[in-house]
Write an enzyme that holds these catalytic residues in place. Structure first.
Site, mmCIF file in Angstrom:
data_model
loop_
_atom_site.group_PDB
_atom_site.id
_atom_site.type_symbol
_atom_site.label_atom_id
_atom_site.label_comp_id
_atom_site.label_asym_id
_atom_site.label_seq_id
_atom_site.Cartn_x
_atom_site.Cartn_y
_atom_site.Cartn_z
ATOM 1 N N ASP A 8 0.870 -1.169 0.000
ATOM 2 C CA ASP A 8 0.000 0.000 0.000
ATOM 3 C C ASP A 8 0.912 1.225 0.000
ATOM 4 O OD1 ASP A 8 -2.403 1.603 0.434
ATOM 5 O OD2 ASP A 8 -1.709 1.783 2.496
ATOM 6 N N ASP A 10 -0.235 5.211 1.058
ATOM 7 C CA ASP A 10 -0.522 6.092 2.195
ATOM 8 C C ASP A 10 -0.463 5.314 3.506
ATOM 9 O OD1 ASP A 10 -1.327 8.792 1.179
ATOM 10 O OD2 ASP A 10 -2.768 7.630 0.040
ATOM 11 N N ASP A 164 -1.972 -0.584 6.101
ATOM 12 C CA ASP A 164 -2.183 0.120 7.374
ATOM 13 C C ASP A 164 -3.651 0.357 7.689
ATOM 14 O OD1 ASP A 164 -2.490 3.585 6.988
ATOM 15 O OD2 ASP A 164 -2.404 2.203 5.299
#
Length: 220
Positions: A8, A10, A164
């Protein structure tokens, strides 16, 4: 040995979530929606921006607001000094030394993904980047991870994904990946509840390389 590593963006390769949260707060406040950390992590984190605006501001031009929000983010990013998540470059070096592929799988639009990777000096490290508008469905659906794995030449069932957000963990797990969650915004328990196998603070975790099968043994 894993077939590849999917990241991922961000909150995973860089801690950009505070920038996003501030922009959402500024845009939603006039409508009476207050965005604090708890609201951001429960209602916004990891989701598509247009869907967020459509849900929180019924009747708005969600596409136009999405465009404005992402443009604001790129402007702020250009003025902000930001570094990769600690340990990122060492991890990428170790993966490269093992001859394994890497890819980015993000819910961010392509322009943002390119801007973020350039901002932290990682654009050349990722030959494969799959962004939100390039798949039929964004996270929490698995499409972006399946596409990134295919383009990188990795078997998603044997790949490791770093995430996250709850939506991102769900997406990567649905693609068949073994997911390692970063506690950028969520607790280890919340990440595991979404489907993460393990949770780490960052890539400097002393047990990370053996866990990944990059030193001794396979992923436990």
């Amino acid at each position: 040995m894993p077939s590849g590593f999917l990241f991922d963006l961000d909150g995973t390769l860089l801690n950009s979530d505070p920038l996003h949260m501030a922009i959402f707060a500024d845009m939603l406040r006039p409508a009476g929606v207050e965005v604090d950390h708890a609201f951001y992590t429960s209602r916004i984190l990891g989701r598509n921006s247009a869907e967020i605006f459509a849900e929180l501001l019924p009747g708005c031009d969600a596409v136009a607001m999405d465009d404005e929000k992402e443009a604001r983010f790129r402007e702020v990013l250009d003025r902000t000094s930001i570094a990769p998540t600690p340990g990122t470059e060492r991890l990428l070096d170790r993966i490269a030394a093992a001859g394994l592929p890497v890819a980015v799988a993000t819910n961010a639009p392509r322009q943002n993904a390119e801007a973020m990777l350039r901002a932290v000096g990682l654009r050349d490290r990722f030959p494969v980047v799959v962004a939100a508008e390039e798949v039929a469905r964004g996270k929490p659906y698995p499409d972006v991870y399946l596409d990134a794995a295919a383009k990188a030449g990795a078997d998603p069932a044997q790949a490791i994904a770093f995430e996250d957000s709850g939506a991102g963990v769900t997406a990567a797990a649905a693609a068949g990946c073994t997911v390692i969650g970063l506690t950028t915004s969520l607790s280890p328990d919340a990440l595991r509840a979404a489907g993460a196998r393990h949770a780490i603070r960052d890539y400097e975790d002393p047990g990370l390389f053996p866990l990944l099968g990059l030193e001794t043994g396979a992923l436990s």
